[in-house]
Design a protein around this motif. Structure first.
Motif, PDB file in Angstrom:
ATOM      1  N   LYS A  39       0.722  -1.230  -0.106  1.00 43.76           N
ATOM      2  CA  LYS A  39      -0.010   0.056  -0.141  1.00 43.76           C
ATOM      3  C   LYS A  39       0.989   1.367   0.001  1.00 43.76           C
ATOM      4  CE  LYS A  39      -4.100   1.750   2.258  1.00 43.76           C
ATOM      5  NZ  LYS A  39      -5.004   1.611   3.340  1.00 43.76           N
ATOM      6  N   GLY A  40       0.240   2.214  -0.829  1.00 40.41           N
ATOM      7  CA  GLY A  40       1.147   3.482  -0.938  1.00 40.41           C
ATOM      8  C   GLY A  40       2.446   3.546  -1.857  1.00 40.41           C
ATOM      9  N   PHE A  41       2.737   2.299  -2.400  1.00 42.05           N
ATOM     10  CA  PHE A  41       3.860   2.228  -3.481  1.00 42.05           C
ATOM     11  C   PHE A  41       3.257   1.808  -4.625  1.00 42.05           C
ATOM     12  CE2 PHE A  41       5.901   1.873   0.690  1.00 42.05           C
ATOM     13  CZ  PHE A  41       6.974   2.362   0.510  1.00 42.05           C
ATOM     14  N   SER A  42       4.283   1.939  -5.745  1.00 41.83           N
ATOM     15  CA  SER A  42       3.991   1.528  -6.939  1.00 41.83           C
ATOM     16  C   SER A  42       5.242   0.918  -7.580  1.00 41.83           C
ATOM     17  CB  SER A  42       3.402   2.650  -8.183  1.00 41.83           C
ATOM     18  OG  SER A  42       4.362   3.776  -8.149  1.00 41.83           O
ATOM     19  N   ILE A  43       5.171   0.428  -8.721  1.00 34.99           N
ATOM     20  CA  ILE A  43       6.337  -0.158  -9.187  1.00 34.99           C
ATOM     21  C   ILE A  43       7.203   0.480 -10.317  1.00 34.99           C
ATOM     22  CG2 ILE A  43       7.309  -2.109 -10.593  1.00 34.99           C
ATOM     23  CD1 ILE A  43       4.905  -3.982  -9.326  1.00 34.99           C
ATOM     24  N   GLY A  44       8.366   0.960 -10.246  1.00 38.23           N
ATOM     25  CA  GLY A  44       9.288   1.732 -10.958  1.00 38.23           C
ATOM     26  C   GLY A  44      10.063   0.557 -12.016  1.00 38.23           C
ATOM     27  N   MET A  45      10.493   1.259 -12.981  1.00 42.58           N
ATOM     28  CA  MET A  45      11.251   0.339 -13.992  1.00 42.58           C
ATOM     29  C   MET A  45      12.391   1.467 -14.373  1.00 42.58           C
ATOM     30  SD  MET A  45       9.172  -0.261 -17.307  1.00 42.58           S
ATOM     31  CE  MET A  45       8.213   0.946 -17.974  1.00 42.58           C
ATOM     32  N   ALA A  46      13.590   0.750 -14.653  1.00 40.27           N
ATOM     33  CA  ALA A  46      14.705   1.279 -15.414  1.00 40.27           C
ATOM     34  C   ALA A  46      15.611   0.442 -16.171  1.00 40.27           C
ATOM     35  CB  ALA A  46      15.493   1.993 -14.382  1.00 40.27           C
ATOM     36  N   ILE A  47      16.080   1.064 -17.188  1.00 42.58           N
ATOM     37  CA  ILE A  47      16.770   0.169 -18.161  1.00 42.58           C
ATOM     38  C   ILE A  47      18.304   0.158 -17.529  1.00 42.58           C
ATOM     39  CG2 ILE A  47      18.102  -0.135 -20.157  1.00 42.58           C
ATOM     40  CD1 ILE A  47      15.931   1.397 -21.597  1.00 42.58           C
ATOM     41  N   GLY A  48      18.545  -1.077 -17.284  1.00 39.89           N
ATOM     42  CA  GLY A  48      19.873  -1.177 -16.570  1.00 39.89           C
ATOM     43  C   GLY A  48      20.155  -2.209 -15.671  1.00 39.89           C
ATOM     44  N   ARG A  49      21.173  -3.097 -15.315  1.00 42.20           N
ATOM     45  CA  ARG A  49      21.231  -4.101 -14.472  1.00 42.20           C
ATOM     46  C   ARG A  49      21.233  -3.770 -13.001  1.00 42.20           C
ATOM     47  NH1 ARG A  49      21.561  -8.402 -17.392  1.00 42.20           N
ATOM     48  NH2 ARG A  49      22.294  -8.112 -19.630  1.00 42.20           N
ATOM     49  N   ALA A  50      20.385  -4.668 -12.457  1.00 35.64           N
ATOM     50  CA  ALA A  50      20.288  -4.490 -10.994  1.00 35.64           C
ATOM     51  C   ALA A  50      21.734  -4.755 -10.307  1.00 35.64           C
ATOM     52  CB  ALA A  50      19.334  -5.620 -10.187  1.00 35.64           C
ATOM     53  N   HIS A  51      21.955  -4.080  -9.085  1.00 36.27           N
ATOM     54  CA  HIS A  51      23.346  -4.031  -8.413  1.00 36.27           C
ATOM     55  C   HIS A  51      23.682  -5.349  -8.025  1.00 36.27           C
ATOM     56  CE1 HIS A  51      26.794  -2.333  -6.313  1.00 36.27           C
ATOM     57  NE2 HIS A  51      26.153  -3.026  -5.229  1.00 36.27           N
ATOM     58  N   GLU A  52      22.661  -5.937  -7.308  1.00 40.34           N
ATOM     59  CA  GLU A  52      22.991  -7.275  -6.777  1.00 40.34           C
ATOM     60  C   GLU A  52      21.635  -8.110  -6.999  1.00 40.34           C
ATOM     61  OE1 GLU A  52      24.624  -8.165  -2.950  1.00 40.34           O
ATOM     62  OE2 GLU A  52      25.507  -5.969  -3.004  1.00 40.34           O
ATOM     63  N   PRO A  53      21.352  -8.587  -8.590  1.00 40.32           N
ATOM     64  CA  PRO A  53      20.177  -9.273  -8.826  1.00 40.32           C
ATOM     65  C   PRO A  53      19.759 -10.385  -7.947  1.00 40.32           C
ATOM     66  CG  PRO A  53      21.584  -9.459 -10.680  1.00 40.32           C
ATOM     67  CD  PRO A  53      22.296  -8.749  -9.444  1.00 40.32           C
ATOM     68  N   GLU A  54      18.491 -10.488  -7.417  1.00 40.47           N
ATOM     69  CA  GLU A  54      18.233 -11.756  -6.692  1.00 40.47           C
ATOM     70  C   GLU A  54      17.035 -12.397  -7.715  1.00 40.47           C
ATOM     71  OE1 GLU A  54      17.451 -13.839  -2.877  1.00 40.47           O
ATOM     72  OE2 GLU A  54      18.849 -12.269  -3.118  1.00 40.47           O
ATOM     73  N   ILE A  55      16.287 -11.999  -8.140  1.00 43.69           N
ATOM     74  CA  ILE A  55      15.290 -12.614  -9.014  1.00 43.69           C
ATOM     75  C   ILE A  55      15.527 -12.187 -10.462  1.00 43.69           C
ATOM     76  CG2 ILE A  55      12.856 -13.005  -9.211  1.00 43.69           C
ATOM     77  CD1 ILE A  55      13.841 -13.717  -6.480  1.00 43.69           C
ATOM     78  N   GLU A  56      15.589 -13.063 -11.281  1.00 43.46           N
ATOM     79  CA  GLU A  56      15.725 -12.544 -12.602  1.00 43.46           C
ATOM     80  C   GLU A  56      15.082 -13.510 -13.718  1.00 43.46           C
ATOM     81  OE1 GLU A  56      19.757 -11.724 -13.577  1.00 43.46           O
ATOM     82  OE2 GLU A  56      20.441 -13.602 -13.470  1.00 43.46           O
ATOM     83  N   THR A  57      14.734 -13.105 -14.988  1.00 46.35           N
ATOM     84  CA  THR A  57      14.253 -14.091 -15.762  1.00 46.35           C
ATOM     85  C   THR A  57      14.555 -13.300 -17.341  1.00 46.35           C
ATOM     86  OG1 THR A  57      12.249 -15.294 -16.942  1.00 46.35           O
ATOM     87  CG2 THR A  57      11.899 -12.925 -16.227  1.00 46.35           C
ATOM     88  N   GLU A  58      14.859 -14.151 -18.040  1.00 47.73           N
ATOM     89  CA  GLU A  58      15.296 -13.745 -19.571  1.00 47.73           C
ATOM     90  C   GLU A  58      14.065 -14.180 -20.506  1.00 47.73           C
ATOM     91  OE1 GLU A  58      16.680 -13.975 -23.769  1.00 47.73           O
ATOM     92  OE2 GLU A  58      16.448 -15.823 -22.241  1.00 47.73           O
ATOM     93  N   LYS A  59      13.725 -13.135 -21.114  1.00 49.96           N
ATOM     94  CA  LYS A  59      12.715 -13.322 -22.566  1.00 49.96           C
ATOM     95  C   LYS A  59      13.138 -12.538 -23.724  1.00 49.96           C
ATOM     96  CE  LYS A  59       9.144 -15.334 -20.733  1.00 49.96           C
ATOM     97  NZ  LYS A  59       7.598 -15.677 -20.849  1.00 49.96           N
ATOM     98  N   LYS A  60      13.194 -13.135 -24.953  1.00 50.53           N
ATOM     99  CA  LYS A  60      13.493 -12.746 -26.011  1.00 50.53           C
ATOM    100  C   LYS A  60      14.956 -11.853 -25.947  1.00 50.53           C
ATOM    101  CE  LYS A  60       8.937 -12.522 -28.179  1.00 50.53           C
ATOM    102  NZ  LYS A  60       8.187 -11.660 -28.770  1.00 50.53           N
ATOM    103  N   GLY A  61      15.812 -12.120 -25.289  1.00 55.61           N
ATOM    104  CA  GLY A  61      16.984 -11.456 -25.216  1.00 55.61           C
ATOM    105  C   GLY A  61      17.297 -10.680 -24.197  1.00 55.61           C
ATOM    106  N   VAL A  62      16.186 -10.087 -23.581  1.00 51.35           N
ATOM    107  CA  VAL A  62      16.178  -9.217 -22.405  1.00 51.35           C
ATOM    108  C   VAL A  62      16.027  -9.707 -21.225  1.00 51.35           C
ATOM    109  CG1 VAL A  62      14.998  -7.111 -21.342  1.00 51.35           C
ATOM    110  CG2 VAL A  62      15.170  -7.464 -23.926  1.00 51.35           C
ATOM    111  N   THR A  63      16.701  -9.286 -20.089  1.00 54.78           N
ATOM    112  CA  THR A  63      16.692 -10.107 -18.831  1.00 54.78           C
ATOM    113  C   THR A  63      15.981  -8.956 -17.970  1.00 54.78           C
ATOM    114  OG1 THR A  63      19.054 -10.647 -19.086  1.00 54.78           O
ATOM    115  CG2 THR A  63      18.108 -10.410 -16.635  1.00 54.78           C
ATOM    116  N   PHE A  64      14.914  -9.520 -16.911  1.00 53.71           N
ATOM    117  CA  PHE A  64      13.929  -8.761 -16.106  1.00 53.71           C
ATOM    118  C   PHE A  64      14.822  -9.107 -15.033  1.00 53.71           C
ATOM    119  CE2 PHE A  64      11.862  -9.247 -20.199  1.00 53.71           C
ATOM    120  CZ  PHE A  64      11.402  -7.884 -20.534  1.00 53.71           C
ATOM    121  N   GLN A  65      14.948  -8.099 -13.939  1.00 52.02           N
ATOM    122  CA  GLN A  65      15.575  -8.252 -12.661  1.00 52.02           C
ATOM    123  C   GLN A  65      14.753  -7.532 -11.595  1.00 52.02           C
ATOM    124  OE1 GLN A  65      19.437  -6.897 -13.830  1.00 52.02           O
ATOM    125  NE2 GLN A  65      20.013  -8.936 -14.207  1.00 52.02           N
TER     126      GLN A  65
END
Length: 96
Positions: A39-65
């Motif tokens: 509650k009171g938050f939303s999801i932001g996104m940015a192009i770039g790698r996470a500093h310390e990726p904990e969760i990730e998946t790859e689709k069509k050559g793009v990594t979502f982290q």
């Protein structure tokens, strides 16, 4: 916890964010707005790698982290990313 991204959403990211194969998109909590995770938050996104990726998946050559410092926000729930009315949408359950 996993990240689920529909094929249509991946295409949206390529088109709207001018992604190229090998790019990464990082998701993080953003103060304000609404979402199904915290509650009171939303999801932001940015192009770039996470500093310390904990969760990730790859689709069509793009990594979502998600960085390890941001995992708390998702409260152990999977992140579903899809399209609704032509816009990207985030949820803690499948997007139809």
């Amino acid at each position: 916890m996993e990240i689920h991204v529909t094929e249509q959403a991946v295409d949206w990211f390529y088109d709207e964010m001018d992604l190229e194969t090998g790019d990464a998109v990082n998701f993080f909590p953003k103060y304000g707005g609404t979402c199904s995770f915290q509650k009171g938050f939303s999801i932001g996104m940015a192009i770039g790698r996470a500093h310390e990726p904990e969760i990730e998946t790859e689709k069509k050559g793009v990594t979502f982290q998600i960085d390890e410092k941001d995992v708390w926000f998702f409260d152990g729930k999977d992140l579903y990313i899809g399209l609704k009315d032509g816009e990207v949408e985030y949820s803690d359950g499948p997007i139809e």
